[in-house]
Design a protein around this motif. Structure first.
Motif, PDB file in Angstrom:
ATOM      1  N   SER A 197       0.822  -1.214   0.000  1.00 47.52           N
ATOM      2  CA  SER A 197       0.000   0.000   0.000  1.00 47.52           C
ATOM      3  C   SER A 197       0.852   1.258   0.000  1.00 47.52           C
ATOM      4  O   SER A 197       0.482   2.262  -0.606  1.00 47.52           O
ATOM      5  CB  SER A 197      -0.929   0.003   1.213  1.00 47.52           C
ATOM      6  OG  SER A 197      -0.185  -0.115   2.412  1.00 47.52           O
ATOM      7  N   GLY A 198       2.006   1.208   0.648  1.00 50.14           N
ATOM      8  CA  GLY A 198       2.833   2.408   0.753  1.00 50.14           C
ATOM      9  C   GLY A 198       3.479   2.836  -0.549  1.00 50.14           C
ATOM     10  O   GLY A 198       3.800   4.018  -0.722  1.00 50.14           O
ATOM     11  N   ILE A 199       3.698   1.899  -1.458  1.00 49.71           N
ATOM     12  CA  ILE A 199       4.339   2.246  -2.729  1.00 49.71           C
ATOM     13  C   ILE A 199       3.431   3.098  -3.605  1.00 49.71           C
ATOM     14  O   ILE A 199       3.862   3.692  -4.588  1.00 49.71           O
ATOM     15  CB  ILE A 199       4.752   0.954  -3.485  1.00 49.71           C
ATOM     16  CG1 ILE A 199       5.796   1.254  -4.571  1.00 49.71           C
ATOM     17  CG2 ILE A 199       3.542   0.285  -4.103  1.00 49.71           C
ATOM     18  CD1 ILE A 199       7.083   1.774  -4.037  1.00 49.71           C
ATOM     19  N   GLY A 200       2.159   3.204  -3.211  1.00 50.53           N
ATOM     20  CA  GLY A 200       1.201   3.960  -4.021  1.00 50.53           C
ATOM     21  C   GLY A 200       1.563   5.418  -4.183  1.00 50.53           C
ATOM     22  O   GLY A 200       1.253   6.021  -5.216  1.00 50.53           O
ATOM     23  N   PHE A 201       2.254   6.033  -3.200  1.00 53.95           N
ATOM     24  CA  PHE A 201       2.566   7.448  -3.332  1.00 53.95           C
ATOM     25  C   PHE A 201       3.565   7.692  -4.457  1.00 53.95           C
ATOM     26  O   PHE A 201       3.516   8.723  -5.127  1.00 53.95           O
ATOM     27  CB  PHE A 201       3.099   8.008  -2.007  1.00 53.95           C
ATOM     28  CG  PHE A 201       4.566   7.766  -1.774  1.00 53.95           C
ATOM     29  CD1 PHE A 201       5.500   8.749  -2.095  1.00 53.95           C
ATOM     30  CD2 PHE A 201       5.010   6.579  -1.228  1.00 53.95           C
ATOM     31  CE1 PHE A 201       6.846   8.536  -1.882  1.00 53.95           C
ATOM     32  CE2 PHE A 201       6.358   6.361  -1.014  1.00 53.95           C
ATOM     33  CZ  PHE A 201       7.291   7.342  -1.332  1.00 53.95           C
ATOM     34  N   LEU A 202       4.462   6.738  -4.689  1.00 52.47           N
ATOM     35  CA  LEU A 202       5.387   6.877  -5.823  1.00 52.47           C
ATOM     36  C   LEU A 202       4.646   6.697  -7.139  1.00 52.47           C
ATOM     37  O   LEU A 202       4.883   7.426  -8.107  1.00 52.47           O
ATOM     38  CB  LEU A 202       6.504   5.840  -5.727  1.00 52.47           C
ATOM     39  CG  LEU A 202       7.700   6.181  -4.839  1.00 52.47           C
ATOM     40  CD1 LEU A 202       8.693   5.037  -4.849  1.00 52.47           C
ATOM     41  CD2 LEU A 202       8.359   7.464  -5.287  1.00 52.47           C
TER      42      LEU A 202
ATOM     43  N   THR B 123       0.892   2.774 -16.548  1.00 54.33           N
ATOM     44  CA  THR B 123       1.740   1.594 -16.742  1.00 54.33           C
ATOM     45  C   THR B 123       3.010   1.697 -15.912  1.00 54.33           C
ATOM     46  O   THR B 123       3.445   0.716 -15.298  1.00 54.33           O
ATOM     47  CB  THR B 123       2.089   1.428 -18.229  1.00 54.33           C
ATOM     48  OG1 THR B 123       0.888   1.336 -18.989  1.00 54.33           O
ATOM     49  CG2 THR B 123       2.918   0.172 -18.452  1.00 54.33           C
ATOM     50  N   THR B 124       3.613   2.884 -15.876  1.00 53.48           N
ATOM     51  CA  THR B 124       4.813   3.073 -15.066  1.00 53.48           C
ATOM     52  C   THR B 124       4.499   2.909 -13.587  1.00 53.48           C
ATOM     53  O   THR B 124       5.285   2.332 -12.835  1.00 53.48           O
ATOM     54  CB  THR B 124       5.419   4.461 -15.330  1.00 53.48           C
ATOM     55  OG1 THR B 124       5.723   4.593 -16.720  1.00 53.48           O
ATOM     56  CG2 THR B 124       6.687   4.665 -14.525  1.00 53.48           C
ATOM     57  N   ALA B 125       3.349   3.418 -13.146  1.00 54.09           N
ATOM     58  CA  ALA B 125       2.940   3.235 -11.757  1.00 54.09           C
ATOM     59  C   ALA B 125       2.779   1.753 -11.437  1.00 54.09           C
ATOM     60  O   ALA B 125       3.185   1.283 -10.361  1.00 54.09           O
ATOM     61  CB  ALA B 125       1.636   3.985 -11.500  1.00 54.09           C
ATOM     62  N   ALA B 126       2.201   1.009 -12.369  1.00 53.95           N
ATOM     63  CA  ALA B 126       2.027  -0.426 -12.168  1.00 53.95           C
ATOM     64  C   ALA B 126       3.371  -1.149 -12.140  1.00 53.95           C
ATOM     65  O   ALA B 126       3.561  -2.107 -11.378  1.00 53.95           O
ATOM     66  CB  ALA B 126       1.138  -1.009 -13.265  1.00 53.95           C
ATOM     67  N   SER B 127       4.323  -0.699 -12.957  1.00 55.85           N
ATOM     68  CA  SER B 127       5.643  -1.336 -12.964  1.00 55.85           C
ATOM     69  C   SER B 127       6.379  -1.079 -11.653  1.00 55.85           C
ATOM     70  O   SER B 127       7.105  -1.950 -11.159  1.00 55.85           O
ATOM     71  CB  SER B 127       6.465  -0.838 -14.156  1.00 55.85           C
ATOM     72  OG  SER B 127       6.830   0.526 -14.004  1.00 55.85           O
ATOM     73  N   LEU B 128       6.200   0.118 -11.070  1.00 55.12           N
ATOM     74  CA  LEU B 128       6.788   0.384  -9.755  1.00 55.12           C
ATOM     75  C   LEU B 128       6.193  -0.542  -8.696  1.00 55.12           C
ATOM     76  O   LEU B 128       6.907  -1.075  -7.834  1.00 55.12           O
ATOM     77  CB  LEU B 128       6.555   1.844  -9.363  1.00 55.12           C
ATOM     78  CG  LEU B 128       7.405   2.898 -10.069  1.00 55.12           C
ATOM     79  CD1 LEU B 128       6.914   4.295  -9.720  1.00 55.12           C
ATOM     80  CD2 LEU B 128       8.873   2.738  -9.689  1.00 55.12           C
ATOM     81  N   TRP B 129       4.908  -0.718  -8.749  1.00 54.12           N
ATOM     82  CA  TRP B 129       4.233  -1.616  -7.804  1.00 54.12           C
ATOM     83  C   TRP B 129       4.727  -3.044  -7.992  1.00 54.12           C
ATOM     84  O   TRP B 129       4.930  -3.781  -7.027  1.00 54.12           O
ATOM     85  CB  TRP B 129       2.725  -1.516  -8.023  1.00 54.12           C
ATOM     86  CG  TRP B 129       1.898  -2.300  -7.077  1.00 54.12           C
ATOM     87  CD1 TRP B 129       1.592  -1.980  -5.784  1.00 54.12           C
ATOM     88  CD2 TRP B 129       1.267  -3.557  -7.336  1.00 54.12           C
ATOM     89  NE1 TRP B 129       0.796  -2.962  -5.219  1.00 54.12           N
ATOM     90  CE2 TRP B 129       0.582  -3.935  -6.153  1.00 54.12           C
ATOM     91  CE3 TRP B 129       1.195  -4.380  -8.447  1.00 54.12           C
ATOM     92  CZ2 TRP B 129      -0.146  -5.113  -6.063  1.00 54.12           C
ATOM     93  CZ3 TRP B 129       0.467  -5.564  -8.350  1.00 54.12           C
ATOM     94  CH2 TRP B 129      -0.185  -5.907  -7.172  1.00 54.12           C
ATOM     95  N   ALA B 130       4.954  -3.428  -9.251  1.00 56.58           N
ATOM     96  CA  ALA B 130       5.412  -4.788  -9.544  1.00 56.58           C
ATOM     97  C   ALA B 130       6.842  -5.019  -9.040  1.00 56.58           C
ATOM     98  O   ALA B 130       7.141  -6.077  -8.467  1.00 56.58           O
ATOM     99  CB  ALA B 130       5.324  -5.065 -11.039  1.00 56.58           C
ATOM    100  N   VAL B 131       7.739  -4.039  -9.254  1.00 57.45           N
ATOM    101  CA  VAL B 131       9.119  -4.237  -8.796  1.00 57.45           C
ATOM    102  C   VAL B 131       9.188  -4.219  -7.272  1.00 57.45           C
ATOM    103  O   VAL B 131      10.090  -4.822  -6.683  1.00 57.45           O
ATOM    104  CB  VAL B 131      10.085  -3.187  -9.390  1.00 57.45           C
ATOM    105  CG1 VAL B 131      10.181  -3.326 -10.893  1.00 57.45           C
ATOM    106  CG2 VAL B 131       9.720  -1.784  -8.981  1.00 57.45           C
ATOM    107  N   ALA B 132       8.247  -3.534  -6.614  1.00 53.53           N
ATOM    108  CA  ALA B 132       8.189  -3.611  -5.159  1.00 53.53           C
ATOM    109  C   ALA B 132       7.893  -5.040  -4.724  1.00 53.53           C
ATOM    110  O   ALA B 132       8.492  -5.557  -3.771  1.00 53.53           O
ATOM    111  CB  ALA B 132       7.127  -2.648  -4.627  1.00 53.53           C
ATOM    112  N   ALA B 133       6.970  -5.681  -5.431  1.00 51.06           N
ATOM    113  CA  ALA B 133       6.663  -7.079  -5.130  1.00 51.06           C
ATOM    114  C   ALA B 133       7.855  -7.983  -5.427  1.00 51.06           C
ATOM    115  O   ALA B 133       8.135  -8.932  -4.683  1.00 51.06           O
ATOM    116  CB  ALA B 133       5.446  -7.526  -5.942  1.00 51.06           C
TER     117      ALA B 133
END
Length: 219
Positions: A71-76, A92-102
């Motif tokens: 949930s915290g990665i959402g601000f980025l 798409t870039t926001a989703a890729s950031l969320w994916a690399v966090a995982a």
């Protein structure tokens, strides 16, 4: 632990390079930092409370800290999303950031194979699916025509009769007077219309006796 952090940085860089290629603000360094940081958080969650676990009646859930990353990665991600007119950019870039966090969390937990597999799939989605996505959007995006006709010769009913089955794709029809008092200009907008269908409509309208010219609005 150092090896896990290095693998996380590597996985993040692979995804970041693809975003860097398209000159997005969240590129190589951002993805590397997110993935490495997520990995470190997972390491802290898994191994950082060893001393406390030795105390009597102390029970800790190592997943609680890591869960906050999701949930915290959402601000980025929100920082990469832009609204330009009526078009949203950066999802798409926001989703890729969320994916690399995982991916970072997976590496931190020692799940190397799933992490590498996820990185490969993410890059394949970002780089491999994009051409098909653009082709589909171009096929289905809205189109418009500017039709010049003799005055009083074109109406909505007349246009429906000329276009037949394509009439259901008409989104907007505007009829305005031309500089020539004997002519009118109709602006017709279509939704979800393939280019081949638009060419068929243009040809049909040009063959109509009262149509003087047909021009694409986006051409």
């Amino acid at each position: 632990m150092i090896a896990r952090l290095a693998v996380a940085a590597l996985c993040g860089s692979i995804v970041g390079l693809e975003r860097e290629r398209l000159l997005w603000a969240a590129g190589l360094r951002t993805h590397m930092l997110v993935c490495t940081g997520s990995c470190l958080i997972m390491l802290v969650s898994a191994f950082g409370f060893a001393d406390a676990l030795g105390a009597h009646n102390v029970v800790l859930d190592p997943s609680r800290i890591a869960a906050q990353v999701v949930s915290g990665i959402g601000f980025l991600g929100a920082g990469t999303i832009l609204l330009k007119g009526e078009v949203v950019k950066g999802l798409t870039t926001a989703a890729s950031l969320w994916a690399v966090a995982a991916v970072g969390l997976a590496v931190g937990a020692g799940l190397y194979v799933p992490a590498v597999a996820a990185t490969t799939i993410v890059v394949a989605i970002l780089a491999g699916v994009k051409p098909f996505e653009e082709r589909w959007r171009d096929r289905m995006r809205g189109h418009g025509l500017r039709v010049t006709v003799r005055r009083g010769a074109l109406s909505v009913d007349t246009l429906h009769g000329l276009l037949g089955g394509y009439a259901s794709r008409i989104r907007q029809f505007v009829l305005a007077p031309d500089e020539d008092p004997d002519r009118e200009v109709a602006t017709v907008l279509f939704s979800r219309l393939p280019p081949a269908a638009l060419q068929t409509i243009e040809r049909t309208l040009r063959e109509a006796p009262d149509v003087i010219s047909v021009e694409p609005l986006d051409g």
